[in-house]
Design an enzyme around this catalytic site. Structure first.
Site, PDB file in Angstrom:
ATOM      1  N   GLU A 106       0.836  -1.211   0.000  1.00 13.31           N
ATOM      2  CA  GLU A 106       0.000   0.000   0.000  1.00 13.31           C
ATOM      3  C   GLU A 106       0.863   1.249   0.000  1.00 13.31           C
ATOM      4  O   GLU A 106       1.872   1.320   0.703  1.00 13.31           O
ATOM      5  CB  GLU A 106      -0.895  -0.011   1.246  1.00 13.31           C
ATOM      6  CG  GLU A 106      -2.222   0.647   1.032  1.00 13.31           C
ATOM      7  CD  GLU A 106      -3.074  -0.088   0.001  1.00 13.31           C
ATOM      8  OE1 GLU A 106      -3.136   0.387  -1.149  1.00 13.31           O
ATOM      9  OE2 GLU A 106      -3.652  -1.134   0.335  1.00 13.31           O
TER      10      GLU A 106
ATOM     11  N   THR B 219       2.752   2.107  -2.225  1.00 11.17           N
ATOM     12  CA  THR B 219       4.054   1.800  -2.836  1.00 11.17           C
ATOM     13  C   THR B 219       4.059   2.118  -4.323  1.00 11.17           C
ATOM     14  O   THR B 219       5.121   2.221  -4.918  1.00 11.17           O
ATOM     15  CB  THR B 219       4.403   0.300  -2.668  1.00 11.17           C
ATOM     16  OG1 THR B 219       3.278  -0.461  -3.113  1.00 11.17           O
ATOM     17  CG2 THR B 219       4.713  -0.056  -1.241  1.00 11.17           C
TER      18      THR B 219
ATOM     19  N   ALA C 213     -15.352   3.773  -2.017  1.00  9.44           N
ATOM     20  CA  ALA C 213     -15.059   2.883  -0.887  1.00  9.44           C
ATOM     21  C   ALA C 213     -13.633   2.345  -0.973  1.00  9.44           C
ATOM     22  O   ALA C 213     -13.273   1.410  -0.267  1.00  9.44           O
ATOM     23  CB  ALA C 213     -16.058   1.730  -0.852  1.00  9.44           C
ATOM     24  N   GLY C 214     -12.826   2.923  -1.860  1.00  3.83           N
ATOM     25  CA  GLY C 214     -11.453   2.450  -2.017  1.00  3.83           C
ATOM     26  C   GLY C 214     -11.380   1.140  -2.782  1.00  3.83           C
ATOM     27  O   GLY C 214     -10.371   0.427  -2.704  1.00  3.83           O
ATOM     28  N   LEU C 215     -12.434   0.815  -3.535  1.00  2.00           N
ATOM     29  CA  LEU C 215     -12.469  -0.457  -4.262  1.00  2.00           C
ATOM     30  C   LEU C 215     -12.368  -0.234  -5.771  1.00  2.00           C
ATOM     31  O   LEU C 215     -12.631  -1.123  -6.561  1.00  2.00           O
ATOM     32  CB  LEU C 215     -13.736  -1.236  -3.883  1.00  2.00           C
ATOM     33  CG  LEU C 215     -13.877  -1.510  -2.379  1.00  2.00           C
ATOM     34  CD1 LEU C 215     -15.227  -2.133  -2.060  1.00  2.00           C
ATOM     35  CD2 LEU C 215     -12.742  -2.399  -1.869  1.00  2.00           C
TER      36      LEU C 215
ATOM     37  N   SER D 197     -13.790   3.754 -10.024  1.00  4.59           N
ATOM     38  CA  SER D 197     -13.384   4.649 -11.128  1.00  4.59           C
ATOM     39  C   SER D 197     -12.535   3.883 -12.142  1.00  4.59           C
ATOM     40  O   SER D 197     -12.745   4.006 -13.349  1.00  4.59           O
ATOM     41  CB  SER D 197     -12.625   5.865 -10.589  1.00  4.59           C
ATOM     42  OG  SER D 197     -11.447   5.486  -9.914  1.00  4.59           O
TER      43      SER D 197
ATOM     44  N   GLU E 144      -7.381   9.129 -15.964  1.00  5.48           N
ATOM     45  CA  GLU E 144      -7.712   9.579 -14.601  1.00  5.48           C
ATOM     46  C   GLU E 144      -6.762  10.699 -14.153  1.00  5.48           C
ATOM     47  O   GLU E 144      -7.184  11.673 -13.533  1.00  5.48           O
ATOM     48  CB  GLU E 144      -7.675   8.393 -13.621  1.00  5.48           C
ATOM     49  CG  GLU E 144      -8.098   8.787 -12.215  1.00  5.48           C
ATOM     50  CD  GLU E 144      -8.846   7.713 -11.451  1.00  5.48           C
ATOM     51  OE1 GLU E 144      -9.238   6.696 -12.045  1.00  5.48           O
ATOM     52  OE2 GLU E 144      -9.059   7.922 -10.238  1.00  5.48           O
TER      53      GLU E 144
ATOM     54  N   ASP F 266      -4.671   0.492  -9.696  1.00  8.74           N
ATOM     55  CA  ASP F 266      -6.101   0.212  -9.820  1.00  8.74           C
ATOM     56  C   ASP F 266      -6.456  -0.249 -11.231  1.00  8.74           C
ATOM     57  O   ASP F 266      -7.191  -1.217 -11.427  1.00  8.74           O
ATOM     58  CB  ASP F 266      -6.922   1.464  -9.486  1.00  8.74           C
ATOM     59  CG  ASP F 266      -6.679   1.961  -8.077  1.00  8.74           C
ATOM     60  OD1 ASP F 266      -5.988   1.264  -7.315  1.00  8.74           O
ATOM     61  OD2 ASP F 266      -7.179   3.050  -7.750  1.00  8.74           O
TER      62      ASP F 266
HETATM   63  P1  ADP Z   1     -13.235   4.690  -6.006  1.00  7.80           P
HETATM   64  O1  ADP Z   1     -12.517   4.510  -7.305  1.00  7.80           O
HETATM   65  O2  ADP Z   1     -12.395   4.325  -4.823  1.00  7.80           O
HETATM   66  O3  ADP Z   1     -14.557   4.028  -5.958  1.00  7.80           O
HETATM   67  P2  ADP Z   1     -13.208   7.413  -6.847  1.00  7.80           P
HETATM   68  O4  ADP Z   1     -13.515   8.675  -6.140  1.00  7.80           O
HETATM   69  O5  ADP Z   1     -11.871   7.245  -7.470  1.00  7.80           O
HETATM   70  O6  ADP Z   1     -13.528   6.242  -5.828  1.00  7.80           O
HETATM   71  O7  ADP Z   1     -14.260   7.196  -8.019  1.00  7.80           O
HETATM   72  C1  ADP Z   1     -15.650   7.339  -7.744  1.00  7.80           C
HETATM   73  C2  ADP Z   1     -16.297   8.094  -8.891  1.00  7.80           C
HETATM   74  O8  ADP Z   1     -16.343   7.274 -10.068  1.00  7.80           O
HETATM   75  C3  ADP Z   1     -17.748   8.454  -8.635  1.00  7.80           C
HETATM   76  O9  ADP Z   1     -17.842   9.656  -7.902  1.00  7.80           O
HETATM   77  C4  ADP Z   1     -18.294   8.599 -10.047  1.00  7.80           C
HETATM   78  O10 ADP Z   1     -17.935   9.866 -10.595  1.00  7.80           O
HETATM   79  C5  ADP Z   1     -17.524   7.528 -10.789  1.00  7.80           C
HETATM   80  N1  ADP Z   1     -18.305   6.303 -10.835  1.00  7.80           N
HETATM   81  C6  ADP Z   1     -18.050   5.132 -10.208  1.00  7.80           C
HETATM   82  N2  ADP Z   1     -19.000   4.201 -10.483  1.00  7.80           N
HETATM   83  C7  ADP Z   1     -19.895   4.797 -11.291  1.00  7.80           C
HETATM   84  C8  ADP Z   1     -21.114   4.383 -11.931  1.00  7.80           C
HETATM   85  N3  ADP Z   1     -21.611   3.164 -11.746  1.00  7.80           N
HETATM   86  N4  ADP Z   1     -21.735   5.274 -12.721  1.00  7.80           N
HETATM   87  C9  ADP Z   1     -21.248   6.513 -12.896  1.00  7.80           C
HETATM   88  N5  ADP Z   1     -20.125   6.963 -12.318  1.00  7.80           N
HETATM   89  C10 ADP Z   1     -19.455   6.139 -11.522  1.00  7.80           C
HETATM   90 MG    MG Z   2     -10.747   5.514  -7.870  1.00  5.06          MG
END
Ligand code: ADP
Ligand code: MG
Length: 394
Positions: free
Chosen positions: A41, A43, A131-133, A136, A168, A180
């Site tokens: 993590e 890293t 949720a950090g999963l 995106s 990104e 990711d």
């Molecule tokens: P993580 O990647 O950890 O879930 P991020 O903040 O990097 O968190 O990414 C979350 C963002 O990705 C959301 O705010 C939204 O803009 C976009 N996103 C994720 N899933 C969806 C979805 N199913 N439909 C539209 N946008 C999404």
């Molecule tokens: Mg993300």
């Protein structure tokens, strides 16, 4: 969330939704998963090792090419209808909301010289957002794979992941490392991905939890503390300062055996205790990845547990990216008999992972939930991380 469950009919459901939205069947349906990182993590911005596995939760996209440059994107999970953009006139950092993730991929492909025109895209995702999963990355990678197939670009999974990261970083404006996107693009079912983030060499390491009577739980704390973004930049800068003072390209270049001498040199050079602690985290964390790989290769999966907990202490005390909720997952799970636990992802909220004997999994989850209730926190969301396949055509 959304229409996509985990059943085999998701592809058909997303294709049907596409047809209703755009008036014709899609040319195809693709899927790309979210991920958890087992170990390694903070890293990936130090050229180090990471070890993610793909979750069964995934983004599913139905996509068709267009002859013009119109780019239409729609998410089953976001109210607001179709977002329409011009694929030939996309502007980085122009704040197109969630649509920036798929649009950024189109932009990155075109920037790299690939002949990509317009597209109609409809997607739905079961990856929890924020949720950090890596919801995106799932969005980016599913878009990249679909366009790669449809436009016959011939890019491999690693190349697609790098383009998705560029989307990104430079289009959406989030300075994430490459883990990711690589996880979403490259992971294999039943395996964790040992990835060297310096040269992107990789190896699929068998991680068959069920065969060992084990389970890896994801505990989504459902909190996201706001200091996240600035703190990430500060950790990154601190690690770069450490590498500079030690005269190496990245902290990855400090072997574990040379850590005490490196810390002495940092002190002699007047570097702060903070920079020394960040350095210690990165060097020990890289070493933990190597130890975990050796154990998995030897089939000793249970022995991974204490290394996870050790990693958490390093993230909490040296890098200082944990928070009370994540710490409580680790203390309550290990007190309940878990083999090990740690926060996963960037920190300051998001998710933790817990390695447990399969037959104690429910009891451990209950203990963590009770500890959250006793602390006055909202109930966490807990589910098993089943090592699943990376991005693929649906
Ligand atoms: P993580 O990647 O950890 O879930 P991020 O903040 O990097 O968190 O990414 C979350 C963002 O990705 C959301 O705010 C939204 O803009 C976009 N996103 C994720 N899933 C969806 C979805 N199913 N439909 C539209 N946008 C999404
Ligand atoms: Mg993300």
């Amino acid at each position: 969330m959304g229409a996509a469950g985990d059943g085999g009919d998701v592809t058909a459901a997303v294709a049907e939704q596409f047809q209703r939205l755009y008036g014709a069947a899609p040319e195809g349906v693709w899927a790309a998963p979210g991920r958890v990182n087992l170990i390694g993590e903070h890293t990936d911005y130090n050229d180090g090792f990471v070890m993610p596995l793909a979750l069964p939760h995934r983004a599913v996209a139905a996509v068709s090419r267009r002859k013009d440059h119109v780019l239409r994107v729609h998410s089953a999970d976001i109210p607001g209808g179709i977002v329409q953009l011009d694929a030939a006139a996309l502007v980085p950092l122009s704040d197109t909301g969630w649509a920036a993730y798929p649009a950024g991929v189109v932009w990155a492909l075109r920037e790299a010289g690939h002949e990509v025109a317009g597209a109609d895209i409809h997607l739905a995702s079961t990856v929890p957002t924020g949720a950090g999963l890596s919801s995106s990355a799932a969005l980016e990678v599913v878009t990249a794979l679909a366009l790669n197939d449809l436009y016959e670009l011939g890019l491999n999974a690693t190349e697609l992941a790098v383009l998705a990261q560029r989307a990104e970083n430079d289009f959406v404006g989030v300075p994430c490392g490459v883990m990711d996107q690589m996880a979403s693009a490259c992971c294999a079912e039943g395996h964790a991905l040992h990835l060297d983030t310096r040269d992107l060499t990789q190896r699929q390491v068998p991680f068959d939890l069920a065969a060992h009577g084990l389970r890896l739980l994801v505990v989504d704390t459902r909190v996201k503390h706001e200091l996240g973004d600035g703190a990430y930049a500060e950790r990154r800068a601190g690690c770069e300062a450490g590498a500079r003072a030690l005269g190496v390209p990245a902290l990855r270049d400090i072997p574990y055996g040379e850590l005490p001498a490196a810390l002495d040199r940092l002190a002699a050079a007047g570097e702060s205790g903070t920079v020394r602690a960040y350095t210690r985290h990165v060097v020990t964390e890289n070493h933990r990845v190597e130890r975990v790989i050796a154990l998995l290769d030897a089939g000793d999966v249970r022995a991974v547990g204490p290394i996870l907990t050790e990693g958490h202490a390093s993230l909490r005390d040296d890098l200082r990216v944990s928070c009370a909720e994540l710490d409580l997952v680790v203390t309550s799970a290990t007190a309940a008999g878990a083999l090990g636990a740690r926060m996963t992802g960037g920190g300051f909220g998001g998710s933790a992972i817990v390695l447990v004997e399969a037959d104690t999994s429910d009891a451990t989850a209950k203990s963590v939930t009770e500890a959250f209730a006793a602390a006055g926190y909202a109930a966490p969301r807990i589910f098993p991380a089943i090592p699943s396949r990376g991005a693929h055509r649906g």
